[in-house]
Write a protein that holds these residues in place. Sequence first.
Motif, PDB file in Angstrom:
ATOM      1  N   ASP A   1       0.684  -1.185  -0.018  1.00 34.95           N
ATOM      2  CA  ASP A   1       0.130   0.031   0.137  1.00 34.95           C
ATOM      3  C   ASP A   1       0.884   1.328  -0.016  1.00 34.95           C
ATOM      4  N   LEU A   2       2.192   1.199   0.872  1.00 33.69           N
ATOM      5  CA  LEU A   2       3.049   2.514   0.945  1.00 33.69           C
ATOM      6  C   LEU A   2       3.466   2.667  -0.663  1.00 33.69           C
ATOM      7  N   ILE A   3       3.895   1.594  -1.343  1.00 31.96           N
ATOM      8  CA  ILE A   3       4.274   1.720  -2.552  1.00 31.96           C
ATOM      9  C   ILE A   3       3.216   2.512  -3.462  1.00 31.96           C
ATOM     10  N   LEU A   4       1.878   1.957  -3.476  1.00 27.25           N
ATOM     11  CA  LEU A   4       1.062   2.578  -4.256  1.00 27.25           C
ATOM     12  C   LEU A   4       1.106   3.962  -3.933  1.00 27.25           C
ATOM     13  N   THR A   5       0.967   4.265  -2.932  1.00 25.33           N
ATOM     14  CA  THR A   5       0.911   5.870  -2.400  1.00 25.33           C
ATOM     15  C   THR A   5       2.017   6.562  -2.678  1.00 25.33           C
ATOM     16  N   TYR A   6       3.107   5.965  -2.700  1.00 31.95           N
ATOM     17  CA  TYR A   6       4.304   6.510  -3.305  1.00 31.95           C
ATOM     18  C   TYR A   6       4.204   6.768  -4.596  1.00 31.95           C
ATOM     19  N   MET A   7       3.667   5.887  -5.469  1.00 31.64           N
ATOM     20  CA  MET A   7       3.615   6.111  -7.072  1.00 31.64           C
ATOM     21  C   MET A   7       2.705   7.194  -7.412  1.00 31.64           C
ATOM     22  N   GLN A   8       1.748   7.452  -6.415  1.00 34.23           N
ATOM     23  CA  GLN A   8       0.748   8.508  -6.879  1.00 34.23           C
ATOM     24  C   GLN A   8       1.126   9.707  -6.446  1.00 34.23           C
ATOM     25  N   SER A   9       2.491   9.857  -5.703  1.00 29.59           N
ATOM     26  CA  SER A   9       3.048  11.254  -5.325  1.00 29.59           C
ATOM     27  C   SER A   9       4.258  11.491  -6.290  1.00 29.59           C
ATOM     28  N   LYS A  10       4.474  10.829  -7.229  1.00 30.89           N
ATOM     29  CA  LYS A  10       5.658  11.222  -8.104  1.00 30.89           C
ATOM     30  C   LYS A  10       5.702  12.392  -8.583  1.00 30.89           C
ATOM     31  N   PRO A  11       6.729  13.227  -8.671  1.00 27.55           N
ATOM     32  CA  PRO A  11       8.072  12.653  -8.682  1.00 27.55           C
ATOM     33  C   PRO A  11       8.633  12.496  -7.347  1.00 27.55           C
ATOM     34  N   ALA A  12       8.288  11.997  -6.408  1.00 25.22           N
ATOM     35  CA  ALA A  12       8.983  11.774  -5.307  1.00 25.22           C
ATOM     36  C   ALA A  12       9.919  10.681  -5.409  1.00 25.22           C
ATOM     37  N   THR A  13      10.890  10.745  -4.615  1.00 29.24           N
ATOM     38  CA  THR A  13      12.132  10.022  -4.646  1.00 29.24           C
ATOM     39  C   THR A  13      12.184   8.916  -3.564  1.00 29.24           C
ATOM     40  N   LEU A  14      13.253   7.878  -3.513  1.00 28.62           N
ATOM     41  CA  LEU A  14      13.148   6.775  -2.694  1.00 28.62           C
ATOM     42  C   LEU A  14      13.661   7.438  -1.273  1.00 28.62           C
ATOM     43  N   LYS A  15      14.180   8.444  -1.298  1.00 28.73           N
ATOM     44  CA  LYS A  15      14.567   9.005   0.035  1.00 28.73           C
ATOM     45  C   LYS A  15      13.182   9.446   0.749  1.00 28.73           C
ATOM     46  N   SER A  16      12.297   9.911   0.106  1.00 30.88           N
ATOM     47  CA  SER A  16      10.966  10.437   0.580  1.00 30.88           C
ATOM     48  C   SER A  16      10.072   9.093   1.219  1.00 30.88           C
ATOM     49  N   LEU A  17      10.480   8.089   0.487  1.00 32.12           N
ATOM     50  CA  LEU A  17       9.779   6.734   0.637  1.00 32.12           C
ATOM     51  C   LEU A  17      10.340   6.086   1.938  1.00 32.12           C
ATOM     52  N   PHE A  18      11.773   6.169   2.072  1.00 33.96           N
ATOM     53  CA  PHE A  18      12.400   5.611   3.307  1.00 33.96           C
ATOM     54  C   PHE A  18      11.948   6.707   4.724  1.00 33.96           C
ATOM     55  N   GLN A  19      11.750   8.117   4.538  1.00 36.14           N
ATOM     56  CA  GLN A  19      11.246   9.013   5.405  1.00 36.14           C
ATOM     57  C   GLN A  19       9.942   8.279   6.030  1.00 36.14           C
ATOM     58  N   GLN A  20       9.016   7.890   5.153  1.00 38.69           N
ATOM     59  CA  GLN A  20       7.753   7.390   5.709  1.00 38.69           C
ATOM     60  C   GLN A  20       8.106   6.217   6.390  1.00 38.69           C
ATOM     61  N   ILE A  21       8.739   5.120   6.098  1.00 35.63           N
ATOM     62  CA  ILE A  21       9.140   4.147   6.766  1.00 35.63           C
ATOM     63  C   ILE A  21       9.786   4.523   8.152  1.00 35.63           C
ATOM     64  N   ASN A  22      10.631   5.212   8.054  1.00 32.53           N
ATOM     65  CA  ASN A  22      11.302   5.638   9.425  1.00 32.53           C
ATOM     66  C   ASN A  22      10.138   6.333  10.259  1.00 32.53           C
ATOM     67  N   HIS A  23       9.621   7.227   9.972  1.00 32.06           N
ATOM     68  CA  HIS A  23       8.234   7.805  10.582  1.00 32.06           C
ATOM     69  C   HIS A  23       7.289   6.598  11.178  1.00 32.06           C
ATOM     70  N   LEU A  24       7.040   5.450  10.668  1.00 26.10           N
ATOM     71  CA  LEU A  24       5.923   4.527  11.202  1.00 26.10           C
ATOM     72  C   LEU A  24       6.851   3.560  12.106  1.00 26.10           C
TER      73      LEU A  24
END
Length: 684
Positions: free
Chosen positions: A643-666
């Motif tokens: 689900d997090l990947i799908l959310t990340y795809m909708q927020s393009k052009p986000a980077t993997l760095k922002s994806l990891f920030q969400q992981i770290n926050h959770l």
Amino acid sequence: MPDSSPEVLIIDDVRLSRTFLRHVLKQANYRVSEAENGAEGIALFKERSPSLVLVDGLMPEVDGFECCRTIRQLPGGEDIPILMVTSLEDTESVNKAFQAGASDYITKPIHPSVLLGRMRCMLKSLHAMQELRNSEEKYRSLVTSLQEVLFQLTPDGEIIFINPIWYDIMGYSPIETIGAQILNFIHPIEHKRNTAKIQLTSKNKDQCFRYTTRFITKQKEIRWVEVQICGNADPQTGELIRIAGRLYDITERALSEKYRRLEYTVNRILSHSEDIDLAIRRVLQVISGNSETPFAEYWSLDESSQELSSSTYWHLRNDAYNDFSGSSIKFYLKDWMQSVHDITSYIEEIRAEQAVAASKNKSSHPPFDRWRCVQQCVVSHGTQTLGLMVFWNDKKNKMDDTFSMVLEILGKQLGQYLKRKEAEQELKKKNDLLQRELNQAARYVESLLPQPEAQESQHCSVQIDTLFQPSNALGGDVFDYTWLDSDNLMFYVLDVAGHGVKPALLSVSILNILRRQGYSNIDFYEPEIVLTALNRLFQMSESGDDYFSMWYGIYNHSTRVLKYASAGHPQGLLIVADEDNEEHQIKELSTDNIAVGLFSDFPFEAASVEVPLDSHLFIYSDGVYEFFVDKHQEMFGLENWKDLILTYMQSKPATLKSLFQQINHLNYGSTLGDDCSIMEISFG
């Protein structure tokens, strides 16, 4: 496989884990049944009645702990061996497993020989327990008949008949017994309870009452007995004329249970105490409570001077005891060892002198000059003496041999605790140094990984982004990508089992082999051949190390075909745009292969898929979703990661760095417990 071989029920929501366990168990001639979740496992247990249950601790919905509790309540589930499989080894998780009813636990990664060894021991213990129960039933029947005492009482509790076995057990003659109140032979603490039982029998003449109480022998020893009493009424008037009863001597069983509880309590104290002095004081307290001694002290040994001194004590609340424990005396270990049988007499003399001196100032003090050391216990670890526990009383208590044996065991357990705390303190000193070394190793591994700008893509339609975040413990993650020729892109992510420098070095070795492409007989265009070659080269060690999971892919730019193979690794996620509703769909890319290094002859297989335009492929290590999101140790899990990947795809052009920030926050913890590696490949 013969039907007589034991059947093992595997309950695990991860298909690759079940594949691995099934392979191991069938090679060992076990019959296997499988369930992919807790609810299915419970239903299958009812249907199959297996000999042993292997259950994964962390599963969605009905997890392994709830599954274990439910099985224990089912018919046949009370004694079934349950082996909990968990990736956690902290004290809270282990306690939670045992509280749920697990017989034992085994941590991931699982070594086949360790797993099979534990299963053999558990099945052997189950058979021995069943045999012991059968034997105990026969033995109990014989002993009960020999120890049974028959008696009759008047309605007010006077003994009017008792058979001769009473005299053998209690030591009282017929003259001392007949005509006496039965309460005369019962422990004073139990008088009120026994009186209530007799009165209850008078009111309910048609019922029998069974209970446990304590009697006192003529030698002033306490005997635990099981009593059954029934009222006998006059057939015509209905009035109670007598009380008939029988009793069994269960002292040995009661003491065994008492000492078992003592051992359990001491173990609990030592396993949950950080403060050494407080732990020793609590141990002295519970032992004193079981031995009815009002004062106890611990003598510690100074290793450098080999001098023993009284360092910790416990006593009943009384000001006089404070004076008795206030001043310390010392003596040398060599003097004790030369006259070990006389050392307590020496301590008694010193304490008596202190008591006499104290009594001149405070006449209300107890007569300590009459006190005696009723029990002593050497605290040791192996052949090393660490100290001495001494227990005092002004009565000449007779300690039974069983209690002395239990005390010896407790002395060794306390010794193990003291040495463990000493080792923990030493380990704490080295922890910072080790962490610095791990940080240096993490920086070295990171320096070897490809950077997005390090390799220019030979096809602008293929873009690659990567992220690597090492954990504090340093795992075994590495990844790489390169164009084998103008048309074929090779890429992979692998994760070596374990944490620390050793897995990191192994991962670097594999990276170098693949990067140089110099290993003979490897066709790097065929994923299954690459995994097979690595599997022959890297086999798991006897200690259960040196194996790894891997996802390996080859993308042909001209045909847009992706060939891939996964070995015990999380599935790749191919994100494809849905033209109809402008949403993204996930295709899971995985093959049913076990991790590399577990079995040298495992037949690895590959698969292929055509990659649509504007697709994105994510390959990653399990550190991106195996973390806790709350204090109840709820795992984030693979489904939430999707689900997090799908959310990340909708927020393009986000980077993997922002994806990891969400992981770290959770993540509930301060840091992630494992390396976090992500590779995103965009196919234009």
